[in-house]
Design a protein around this motif. Structure first.
Motif, short mmCIF file in Angstrom:
data_model
loop_
_atom_site.label_atom_id
_atom_site.label_comp_id
_atom_site.label_asym_id
_atom_site.label_seq_id
_atom_site.Cartn_x
_atom_site.Cartn_y
_atom_site.Cartn_z
N TYR A 54 0.85 -1.20 0.00
CA TYR A 54 0.00 0.00 0.00
C TYR A 54 0.88 1.24 0.00
CZ TYR A 54 0.98 0.60 5.02
OH TYR A 54 1.60 0.79 6.22
N LEU A 56 0.75 5.64 0.78
CA LEU A 56 0.02 6.66 1.53
C LEU A 56 -0.11 7.93 0.68
CD1 LEU A 56 1.79 6.38 5.01
CD2 LEU A 56 -0.37 5.33 4.32
N LEU A 60 5.74 9.97 5.26
CA LEU A 60 6.77 10.64 6.07
C LEU A 60 8.05 10.73 5.24
CD1 LEU A 60 7.99 11.57 8.84
CD2 LEU A 60 8.45 9.15 9.28
N ARG A 69 5.64 -0.32 1.63
CA ARG A 69 4.87 -0.73 2.80
C ARG A 69 3.95 -1.89 2.42
NH1 ARG A 69 5.04 4.41 1.74
NH2 ARG A 69 5.83 5.92 3.25
N ILE A 95 2.55 -5.54 9.68
CA ILE A 95 2.77 -4.44 8.74
C ILE A 95 4.28 -4.27 8.59
CG2 ILE A 95 2.09 -2.12 8.08
CD1 ILE A 95 0.06 -2.07 10.26
N LYS A 97 7.67 -2.31 6.54
CA LYS A 97 8.11 -1.13 5.78
C LYS A 97 9.60 -1.28 5.50
CE LYS A 97 7.94 3.90 6.36
NZ LYS A 97 7.62 4.96 7.34
N ARG A 118 11.36 -2.68 8.71
CA ARG A 118 10.75 -2.58 10.03
C ARG A 118 9.42 -3.34 10.03
NH1 ARG A 118 11.51 3.96 10.89
NH2 ARG A 118 13.69 4.00 10.20
N TYR A 130 9.88 -4.48 15.41
CA TYR A 130 11.14 -5.16 15.08
C TYR A 130 11.83 -4.35 13.99
CZ TYR A 130 8.54 -9.19 16.97
OH TYR A 130 7.79 -10.02 17.75
N CYS A 174 11.31 3.52 18.33
CA CYS A 174 10.03 3.33 17.62
C CYS A 174 8.92 4.00 18.42
CB CYS A 174 9.65 1.86 17.47
SG CYS A 174 10.92 0.76 16.86
N CYS A 177 7.75 7.87 18.23
CA CYS A 177 6.78 8.30 17.22
C CYS A 177 5.52 7.45 17.24
CB CYS A 177 7.41 8.24 15.83
SG CYS A 177 8.88 9.27 15.66
N HIS A 178 5.69 6.11 17.35
CA HIS A 178 4.53 5.22 17.27
C HIS A 178 3.75 5.15 18.57
CE1 HIS A 178 4.93 3.45 13.24
NE2 HIS A 178 6.21 3.71 13.40
N PRO A 186 0.28 1.52 14.87
CA PRO A 186 0.56 1.96 13.49
C PRO A 186 0.14 3.42 13.31
CG PRO A 186 -0.69 -0.09 13.50
CD PRO A 186 -0.71 0.43 14.90
N LEU A 187 0.84 4.12 12.41
CA LEU A 187 0.56 5.55 12.19
C LEU A 187 -0.08 5.84 10.84
CD1 LEU A 187 3.88 6.98 13.66
CD2 LEU A 187 1.58 7.36 14.57
N GLY A 188 0.30 5.09 9.83
CA GLY A 188 -0.15 5.44 8.49
C GLY A 188 -1.57 4.99 8.16
N PRO A 189 -1.89 3.70 8.38
CA PRO A 189 -3.14 3.17 7.83
C PRO A 189 -4.41 3.79 8.40
CG PRO A 189 -1.62 1.39 8.34
CD PRO A 189 -1.06 2.64 8.95
C1 HEC Z 1 10.54 9.62 13.60
C2 HEC Z 1 9.34 8.92 13.86
C3 HEC Z 1 9.34 7.42 13.66
C4 HEC Z 1 10.20 6.50 14.21
C5 HEC Z 1 11.37 6.74 15.14
C6 HEC Z 1 9.74 5.21 13.74
N1 HEC Z 1 8.66 5.35 12.92
FE1 HEC Z 1 7.65 3.89 11.97
N2 HEC Z 1 6.52 5.27 11.00
C7 HEC Z 1 6.50 6.62 11.30
C8 HEC Z 1 5.44 7.25 10.54
C9 HEC Z 1 5.06 8.73 10.60
C10 HEC Z 1 4.84 6.23 9.78
C11 HEC Z 1 3.66 6.37 8.82
C12 HEC Z 1 4.02 7.18 7.62
C13 HEC Z 1 4.81 6.46 6.57
O1 HEC Z 1 4.83 5.21 6.53
O2 HEC Z 1 5.42 7.14 5.74
C14 HEC Z 1 5.56 5.00 10.09
C15 HEC Z 1 5.26 3.76 9.54
C16 HEC Z 1 5.76 2.56 10.00
C17 HEC Z 1 5.31 1.27 9.55
C18 HEC Z 1 4.18 1.01 8.58
C19 HEC Z 1 2.88 0.97 9.40
C20 HEC Z 1 2.50 2.30 10.01
O3 HEC Z 1 2.64 2.47 11.23
O4 HEC Z 1 2.14 3.21 9.25
C21 HEC Z 1 6.02 0.33 10.26
C22 HEC Z 1 5.89 -1.17 10.16
C23 HEC Z 1 6.92 1.04 11.13
N3 HEC Z 1 6.74 2.40 10.94
C24 HEC Z 1 7.76 0.45 12.04
C25 HEC Z 1 8.65 1.15 12.85
C26 HEC Z 1 9.58 0.51 13.75
C27 HEC Z 1 9.67 -0.99 14.02
C28 HEC Z 1 10.33 1.51 14.31
C29 HEC Z 1 11.50 1.39 15.25
C30 HEC Z 1 12.56 0.50 14.85
C31 HEC Z 1 9.84 2.77 13.77
N4 HEC Z 1 8.81 2.51 12.90
C32 HEC Z 1 10.34 4.01 14.09
C33 HEC Z 1 7.33 7.28 12.16
C34 HEC Z 1 8.37 6.69 12.86
#
Ligand code: HEC
Ligand code: HEC
Length: 348
Positions: A54, A56, A60, A69, A95, A97, A118, A130, A174, A177-178, A186-189
């Motif tokens: 998918y 978005l 980000l 993703r 999910i 990425k 991730r 992870y 992680c 932000c999450h 999750p942040l995106g879906p």
């Molecule tokens: C700086 C902020 C930030 C950090 C730190 C971060 N993420 Fe995210 N992540 C995001 C954002 C915002 C999205 C959704 C936007 C995108 O995918 O572009 C996202 C998306 C994802 C997704 C796709 C599903 C979703 O939540 O949208 C996964 C899987 C994921 N992150 C895993 C991780 C993991 C595991 C870690 C740590 C190892 C991590 N992220 C660290 C900001 C972060």
């Protein structure tokens, strides 16, 4: 972590997250050490059948990396949608990425170096994070808990060579932000973010329709919020700016987010202008302001702290403080255009 310079409150949050992770990892297994053990990807980060890609509307920005993703639902699993458009996934959902870098940003067919994948896995009602680092030959990826710094060189959009120390976050980060001050999620879906076309092999198709076709959703939901692609110049400027701020800032700048104490909240549903930073005096004075007095000075980008911080690469000043080390030039240009377009106001 030291160069991230979180505020004292965030150190505390990170500390609590570390403790929680430490105790969780004693009780549970830390997860497969090789990404291949999950059965999600083969060499070169190639997705197996059953993983659904998918995109978005508003992603980000992460140092001009490529991102792909994917979703995998357990057999018979179904996604439901909350009243405000967020997806609710069934137990066992994964999910993924994957991040990579093209040798030449101007050429979408240039060699891509796959760097990290991730995962978020919904197990026991909790999302478990992870992160895996790919081998140089992209044959498989290894679990890391502490993250990594990886030197990356590429040719940027101006044809200049860039070398950056790309940051792979630790599993504690992680949560910055999450989770913010809550559980990892999750942040995106969400409905509006996935309401766009993707080519699954038979030409462009709406992603929500595709999920319905797969039986992963009962019917196509609709959402009220104006998410657009921030780089789509045909979309309204206001919607582009608000979508950009949501995607790049709101995971920290929201209630219960890591930056909630700044009082600056950027989620796309926010309507309070003071919360959005209009004529807002910053929570902390000092070098983070660049000598400017308010976060957003409508009509005047160069008097707005927001732009000063987005244009900086200095730790402690740079926004977003994570994950990128580079300035997002196109994002800065969009914010500049938007602030300049706002009806001028005297903030002093
Ligand atoms: C700086 C902020 C930030 C950090 C730190 C971060 N993420 Fe995210 N992540 C995001 C954002 C915002 C999205 C959704 C936007 C995108 O995918 O572009 C996202 C998306 C994802 C997704 C796709 C599903 C979703 O939540 O949208 C996964 C899987 C994921 N992150 C895993 C991780 C993991 C595991 C870690 C740590 C190892 C991590 N992220 C660290 C900001 C972060
Ligand atoms: C990883 C978390 C995180 C992300 C993402 C993030 N910020 Fe921040 N931001 C913070 C924290 C924490 C503070 C408060 C401490 C400080 O001022 O450095 C802050 C403070 C600020 C301030 C000063 C606000 C005030 O009134 O005191 C501005 C302006 C700002 N951020 C803009 C942005 C913008 C614009 C984005 C997105 C392009 C963004 N931030 C993304 C964590 C984040």
């Amino acid at each position: 972590m030291s160069e991230v310079r979180p505020s004292p409150r965030r150190w505390l949050t990170a500390g609590i997250a570390t403790l929680a992770l430490a105790s969780a990892s004693c009780a549970e297994d830390p997860g497969p050490t090789q990404l291949s053990e999950w059965g999600l990807f083969t060499a070169g980060a190639t997705p197996v059948d059953g993983l659904v890609e998918y995109e978005l509307q508003a992603p980000l920005f992460s140092d001009y990396s490529t991102k792909r993703r994917f979703l995998r639902l357990p057999p018979g699993g179904e996604i439901t949608v909350t009243a405000d458009g967020h997806f609710v996934f069934p137990e066992g959902t994964i999910i993924a990425k994957t991040f990579g870098f093209r040798d030449d940003l101007r050429d979408a067919s240039s060699h891509e170096r796959i760097v990290e994948t991730r995962l978020l896995e919904l197990r026991g009602g909790r999302w478990i994070p992870y992160v895996y680092l790919w081998n140089d030959d992209a044959s498989d990826a290894q679990l890391t808990r502490i993250g990594a710094r990886i030197p990356i060189t590429f040719t940027d959009l101006h044809g200049e060579t860039q070398t950056i120390n790309y940051r792979v976050p630790s599993t504690t980060q992680c949560g910055n932000c999450h989770g913010g001050q809550g559980d990892v999620a999750p942040l995106g879906p969400r409905v509006e973010q996935l309401d766009r076309d993707h080519d699954y092999g038979a030409g462009p198709e709406n992603q929500l329709d595709h999920l319905v076709e797969l039986g992963w959703m009962v019917s196509r939901p609709s959402g009220p919020l104006p998410f657009v692609d921030p780089m789509d110049e045909a979309a309204p400027l206001e919607d582009r700016a608000r979508s950009y701020l949501h995607a790049n800032c709101a995971h920290c700048h929201r209630q219960e987010g890591a930056a909630d104490q700044s009082g600056l909240w950027f989620d796309i549903a926010q309507t309070d202008e003071a919360r959005l930073g209009f004529c807002k005096i910053p929570a902390a004075a000092g070098r983070g302001t660049g000598g400017r007095s308010v976060d957003i000075w409508p009509g005047d980008p160069d008097r707005s702290i927001l732009l000063f911080r987005m244009e900086s690469t200095e730790p402690g000043i740079k926004m977003p403080e994570l994950p990128a080390v580079l300035v997002h030039e196109e994002g800065v240009a969009l914010m500049r255009e938007w602030i300049a377009s706002l009806p001028a106001r005297a903030c002093d």
